[in-house]
Design a protein around this motif. Structure first.
Motif, short mmCIF file in Angstrom:
data_model
loop_
_atom_site.label_atom_id
_atom_site.label_comp_id
_atom_site.label_asym_id
_atom_site.label_seq_id
_atom_site.Cartn_x
_atom_site.Cartn_y
_atom_site.Cartn_z
N LYS A 72 -3.32 -9.03 5.87
CA LYS A 72 -2.07 -8.33 5.53
C LYS A 72 -1.33 -8.98 4.36
CE LYS A 72 -0.86 -5.99 9.82
NZ LYS A 72 0.22 -5.71 10.79
N SER A 73 -1.93 -9.99 3.75
CA SER A 73 -1.27 -10.68 2.65
C SER A 73 -1.52 -9.97 1.31
CB SER A 73 -1.77 -12.13 2.55
OG SER A 73 -3.15 -12.15 2.19
N ALA A 131 3.08 0.47 2.06
CA ALA A 131 2.53 1.51 2.93
C ALA A 131 1.37 0.99 3.77
CB ALA A 131 2.06 2.69 2.07
N ILE A 132 0.52 0.14 3.17
CA ILE A 132 -0.59 -0.43 3.93
C ILE A 132 -0.05 -1.37 5.02
CG2 ILE A 132 -2.62 -1.91 3.81
CD1 ILE A 132 -3.12 -0.91 1.02
N LYS A 152 -3.54 4.36 9.03
CA LYS A 152 -3.12 5.76 8.95
C LYS A 152 -2.69 6.09 7.53
CE LYS A 152 -1.53 6.19 13.75
NZ LYS A 152 -0.39 6.54 14.62
N ALA A 153 -3.14 7.24 7.04
CA ALA A 153 -2.78 7.70 5.70
C ALA A 153 -2.62 9.21 5.73
CB ALA A 153 -3.83 7.27 4.68
N ALA A 159 -7.67 7.18 3.95
CA ALA A 159 -7.60 6.26 5.09
C ALA A 159 -8.90 5.49 5.23
CB ALA A 159 -7.28 7.04 6.37
N ALA A 160 -10.04 6.19 5.16
CA ALA A 160 -11.33 5.52 5.29
C ALA A 160 -11.59 4.58 4.12
CB ALA A 160 -12.44 6.56 5.39
N ALA A 161 -11.28 5.04 2.90
CA ALA A 161 -11.51 4.21 1.71
C ALA A 161 -10.64 2.94 1.75
CB ALA A 161 -11.21 5.01 0.46
N THR A 162 -9.42 3.05 2.24
CA THR A 162 -8.53 1.89 2.31
C THR A 162 -9.05 0.85 3.30
OG1 THR A 162 -6.63 3.29 1.75
CG2 THR A 162 -6.17 1.14 2.72
#
Length: 393
Positions: A72-73, A131-132, A152-153, A159-162
């Protein structure tokens, strides 16, 4: 009371339901889920001497929470945003589009009036990272070394690509950390392996010398090592039988010949030899077991060093496919079924909230309303007796 204030109840109910319908069908944009699991196999990787000491539950939990914070950084999310293209083509929800439009309007006003604080442009990259961070959920399972990423996107493909982008960037980062660790291990093991090999060879030579020197001739003229006899019942029985037989022969000789006879002396020397051998066997075996244990320990250390050296070289050269330091169990795939908003749940909540507000409002209005509409209101508020009343004309 409810009938008296039915207009208030219906008005509040209609207002709440209207807001709920607008939010569910026009304001809130649908979101789509994507998830993936990764397995981290690094607890005993490239260690210089032996296998890793088993981690406690607290150490495992701390380690996995650390990896969660790393994902998450900005170190991981920044490159992910650029690799996936979120800084230029991220799909935004309706509410965020309204915020962006208002931000652009504020920027225009700021440029017009010269207010520098308002002149700052909208940072799409920073917004994508936020957002991420907001929509990413990471579940940890220290018992199985598994991290599960859920995101979630507003687009199933995004969403899958992220998720896949986060896993790829995190894997590269983790490989770089392990690579630095492997370089240090290689430097340490480079000289230690040769030294340990010499120690193992010396242990093997000591065992060979012990096997060659500490031997005895069995009664059947077969040479055998001293060690192992205490666990070999057959050899023990053979030696004991020989001693009993020798004692019997000795008694026969003593009945015919004097003590000084050479044949008597020979039998006595044979008996003394095997009796002494039986006494020395436990000490000999103990010495042998010590030598063997030392050889096994040093051999295991040497083999582990060789294994870790090869593993470290693979990490250093980037050949990590055979090691699976970070393994993605399954790639995230687009899911066309929206996970939110739950329109049925929103409508049910709107129905309950609308009716609840209407009833509460009716009760509150009736509580604070002191107007007289009936005979009961006269007695309730004025506390006087009624003499009579006129019906409606």
């Amino acid at each position: 009371i409810l009938f008296l204030y039915q207009r208030v109840i219906l008005s509040l109910f209609a207002g709440v339901m209207t807001i709920t319908l607008l939010a569910a069908f026009f304001l809130l944009s649908p979101k789509y889920d994507a998830s993936s699991m990764i397995v981290i196999n690094s607890s005993s990787l490239v260690l210089p001497v032996s296998q890793a000491i088993p981690q406690s539950d607290l150490e495992k939990m701390t380690m996995f929470h650390s990896q969660k914070e790393i994902i998450k950084s900005i170190r991981v999310m920044g490159p992910t945003v650029k690799n996936v293209g979120l800084d230029t083509g991220r799909v935004m929800g309706r509410i965020e589009k309204i915020k962006v439009a208002l931000f652009g309007l504020r920027q225009a006003v700021g440029n017009l009036v010269g207010y520098r604080k308002w002149q700052k442009a909208y940072d799409r990259e920073a917004a994508s990272i936020r957002a991420i961070q907001k929509n990413l959920d990471i579940l940890t399972s220290p018992e199985t070394n598994v991290l599960k990423l859920e995101y979630k996107a507003y687009s199933p493909d995004e969403a899958a690509a992220t998720v896949n982008g986060l896993v790829d960037v995190y894997s590269e980062y983790f490989y770089s950390v392990i690579k630095e660790r492997a370089e240090g291990v290689i430097c340490y093991l480079h000289g230690q392996i040769d030294s340990m090999k010499v120690v193992v060879l010396e242990n093997e030579a000591a065992l060979l010398r012990f096997n060659q020197n500490d031997r005895m001739d069995l009664p059947n003229d077969t040479p055998a090592p001293m060690f192992g006899i205490t666990d070999n019942v057959t050899l023990q029985n053979e030696i004991k039988g020989y001693i009993l037989k020798t004692e019997s022969e000795l008694q026969q000789l003593l009945s015919q010949y004097p003590e000084s006879d050479p044949r008597v002396a020979k039998l006595r020397r044979g008996m003394a030899k095997y009796n002494q051998a039986l006494k020395e066997m436990p000490n000999k075996e103990l010495a042998y077991m010590r030598l063997k244990r030392e050889w096994e320990i040093n051999r295991d250390i040497f083999l582990m060093m060789e294994k870790n050296y090869v593993t470290a070289k693979m990490v250093e050269t980037g050949n990590t496919s055979k090691i699976n330091i970070v393994k993605q169990v399954d790639r995230a795939k687009p899911n066309d079924d929206a996970s939110s908003p739950n329109k049925k749940l929103l409508l049910l909540l709107g129905l309950m909230v609308g009716l609840g507000l209407g009833i509460v409002a009716a009760l509150m209005l009736d509580y604070f309303d002191h107007s007289i509409r009936s005979v009961k209101d006269v007695d309730r508020f004025l506390k006087i007796k009624m003499l009579g009343s006129l019906s409606k004309l």
